[in-house]
Enzyme design. Structure first.
Site, PDB file in Angstrom:
ATOM      1  N   ASP A  49      -3.819 -26.677 -16.183  1.00  0.00           N
ATOM      2  CA  ASP A  49      -5.200 -26.911 -15.745  1.00  0.00           C
ATOM      3  C   ASP A  49      -5.285 -26.736 -14.229  1.00  0.00           C
ATOM      4  O   ASP A  49      -6.157 -26.037 -13.712  1.00  0.00           O
ATOM      5  CB  ASP A  49      -5.636 -28.319 -16.158  1.00  0.00           C
ATOM      6  CG  ASP A  49      -7.039 -28.638 -15.671  1.00  0.00           C
ATOM      7  OD1 ASP A  49      -7.928 -27.790 -15.852  1.00  0.00           O
ATOM      8  OD2 ASP A  49      -7.241 -29.727 -15.094  1.00  0.00           O
ATOM      9  N   ASP A  74       5.491 -27.992  -8.180  1.00  0.00           N
ATOM     10  CA  ASP A  74       5.082 -28.026  -6.769  1.00  0.00           C
ATOM     11  C   ASP A  74       5.425 -26.707  -6.087  1.00  0.00           C
ATOM     12  O   ASP A  74       4.620 -26.123  -5.360  1.00  0.00           O
ATOM     13  CB  ASP A  74       5.689 -29.237  -6.030  1.00  0.00           C
ATOM     14  CG  ASP A  74       7.180 -29.426  -6.270  1.00  0.00           C
ATOM     15  OD1 ASP A  74       7.758 -28.721  -7.135  1.00  0.00           O
ATOM     16  OD2 ASP A  74       7.792 -30.272  -5.588  1.00  0.00           O
ATOM     17  N   TYR A  89      -3.117 -35.057 -21.653  1.00  0.00           N
ATOM     18  CA  TYR A  89      -4.477 -35.036 -22.185  1.00  0.00           C
ATOM     19  C   TYR A  89      -4.575 -35.777 -23.517  1.00  0.00           C
ATOM     20  O   TYR A  89      -5.610 -36.346 -23.836  1.00  0.00           O
ATOM     21  CB  TYR A  89      -4.941 -33.595 -22.407  1.00  0.00           C
ATOM     22  CG  TYR A  89      -5.455 -32.897 -21.170  1.00  0.00           C
ATOM     23  CD1 TYR A  89      -4.651 -32.717 -20.065  1.00  0.00           C
ATOM     24  CD2 TYR A  89      -6.758 -32.402 -21.130  1.00  0.00           C
ATOM     25  CE1 TYR A  89      -5.122 -32.054 -18.942  1.00  0.00           C
ATOM     26  CE2 TYR A  89      -7.233 -31.742 -20.016  1.00  0.00           C
ATOM     27  CZ  TYR A  89      -6.418 -31.570 -18.929  1.00  0.00           C
ATOM     28  OH  TYR A  89      -6.896 -30.916 -17.825  1.00  0.00           O
ATOM     29  N   ASP A 139      -6.895 -23.201 -11.858  1.00  0.00           N
ATOM     30  CA  ASP A 139      -7.969 -23.272 -10.851  1.00  0.00           C
ATOM     31  C   ASP A 139      -7.463 -22.670  -9.542  1.00  0.00           C
ATOM     32  O   ASP A 139      -8.153 -21.914  -8.868  1.00  0.00           O
ATOM     33  CB  ASP A 139      -8.401 -24.732 -10.591  1.00  0.00           C
ATOM     34  CG  ASP A 139      -9.630 -25.127 -11.407  1.00  0.00           C
ATOM     35  OD1 ASP A 139      -9.728 -24.689 -12.569  1.00  0.00           O
ATOM     36  OD2 ASP A 139     -10.480 -25.880 -10.885  1.00  0.00           O
ATOM     37  N   LYS A 169       8.467 -29.999 -14.247  1.00  0.00           N
ATOM     38  CA  LYS A 169       8.871 -30.931 -13.192  1.00  0.00           C
ATOM     39  C   LYS A 169      10.110 -31.653 -13.721  1.00  0.00           C
ATOM     40  O   LYS A 169      10.144 -32.883 -13.860  1.00  0.00           O
ATOM     41  CB  LYS A 169       7.709 -31.896 -12.891  1.00  0.00           C
ATOM     42  CG  LYS A 169       7.908 -32.785 -11.679  1.00  0.00           C
ATOM     43  CD  LYS A 169       7.858 -32.048 -10.337  1.00  0.00           C
ATOM     44  CE  LYS A 169       8.226 -32.982  -9.203  1.00  0.00           C
ATOM     45  NZ  LYS A 169       8.309 -32.320  -7.890  1.00  0.00           N
TER      46      LYS A 169
END
Ligand code: IPM
Ligand code: MG
Length: 358
Positions: A247, A223, A142, A251, A191
């Site tokens: 983020d 993942d 970001y 969700d 990751k």
């Protein structure tokens, strides 16, 4: 003690959900003898025309001199074509988080009993879910350098994923502290099989772990975490992860609670914290009295808990929300057979009523 609250309604459903949260805070003031002073300021797309910018200086100044900030939502398709620094998301929300030093975004994923069957996932899977996701909020993709350049055949676009040791340490410490007060299981999501920033992230988390031996630290690839969240969410207690992964995963995790309309958030780390629902501005249902105000109302509860240290009032809001859901009132996003459809305002009124009756 007077608590000064900056109120930033924003765009889309922002104003209507924020009104309900303010109403609930006012009821708390009455019930618990607190004094809140609300001051409203413009932010987001709605103010671009008037101020030339989605985050006016006066709005930032008001936030800085308040004790906490309540924000609705910002953004909408009519502003998507603007240059990035004038878009509501990149021009207002991200700089506001950065200016206030809010490096940690806490998103509690709490499943209310009455909503177990409102989730598209099976009852056996979601039952008992209670997760705290701690998302790093002022670093990573970001905020890293971005650029575009022309190359033969088109353009090249770059986003940079940067993390420093101190940035990882401060969010890591908060995560270990939080986990040590809960079930003492911390999943650090990264990751590291691909990204250098994740390898540093993992090293720092491992080092911090020495200081928190009573917390179990589990490293998990992002993942796999996405899969585990819908496969067996009960394995998680606290999740800590970088900005972008957080983020996306929040969700996804919101679906465990029935709807993203239930997911509250607290952005902390600076002198003044910011409370906002985790969802967006939902322009398609704006001003129709259809939006679920509960994520914002529950964010107000987090404000009482984290900024004003008033656990009793925070817990009272949460209890009132549970009661309204038990009584069968539902906005369309969490509607279930046999329940009663209610508008944004009615849900707010019911929460106030239950709160005052507690
Ligand atoms: C959120 C939102 C924001 C984010 C957007 C609106 C920039 O999705 O708070 O999760 O990505 O942080
Ligand atoms: Mg998001």
């Amino acid at each position: 003690m007077v608590y000064k609250i900056a109120v930033l309604p924003g765009d889309g459903i922002g104003p209507e959900i924020v009104s309900e949260a303010v109403k609930v805070l006012q009821a708390c003031a009455q019930k618990f003898g607190l004094t809140f002073k609300f001051r409203e300021a413009p932010v987001g797309g709605a103010v671009i025309e008037a101020a030339g910018h989605p985050l006016p200086e006066e709005t930032v100044a008001l936030c800085r001199k308040s004790d906490a900030v309540l924000l609705g939502a910002i953004g909408g398709p009519q502003w998507d074509h603007l240059p990035v620094e004038r878009r509501p998301e990149a021009g207002a929300l991200l700089p506001l988080r950065q200016k206030l030093g809010l490096f940690a975004n806490l998103r509690p994923v709490i499943l209310y009993e009455a909503l177990i069957d409102a989730s598209p996932l099976k009852r056996e899977i979601v039952e008992g879910t209670e997760i705290l996701v701690i998302r790093e909020l002022t670093g990573g993709l970001y905020f890293g350098e971005k650029k575009r350049q022309k190359i033969p055949g088109g353009e090249q676009a770059t986003d940079t994923l940067v993390y420093t040791t101190p940035e990882i340490e401060r969010i890591g410490r908060l995560a270990f502290e939080s986990a040590s007060k809960r079930r003492k299981v911390l999943h650090s999501v990264d990751k590291a099989n691909v990204l250098e920033s994740s390898r540093l992230w993992r090293e720092v988390m491992d080092r911090l772990h020495d200081q928190y031996p009573d917390v179990e630290l589990i490293h998990m690839y992002v993942d796999n975490a996405a899969m585990q969240l819908v496969r067996q969410p009960r394995q998680f207690d606290v999740i800590v992860t970088e900005n972008m992964f957080g983020d996306i995963l929040t969700d996804q995790a919101s679906v465990l609670t029935g709807s993203i309309g239930m997911l509250a958030s607290a952005s902390i780390g600076g002198k003044v914290a910011l409370y906002e629902p985790a969802h967006g501005s939902a322009p398609d249902i704006a001003a129709q009295n259809k939006a679920n105000p509960l994520a914002t109302i529950l964010s107000a509860a987090l404000m009482l808990r984290y900024s004003f240290n008033h656990e009793k009032a925070a817990a009272a809001i949460e209890k009132a929300v549970a009661q309204v859901l038990d009584d069968g009132y539902r906005t369309p996003d969490i509607m279930q057979p046999g329940c009663r459809m209610a508008g944004t305002v009615e849900i707010g009124d019911r929460v106030v009523e239950e709160l005052l009756a507690l």
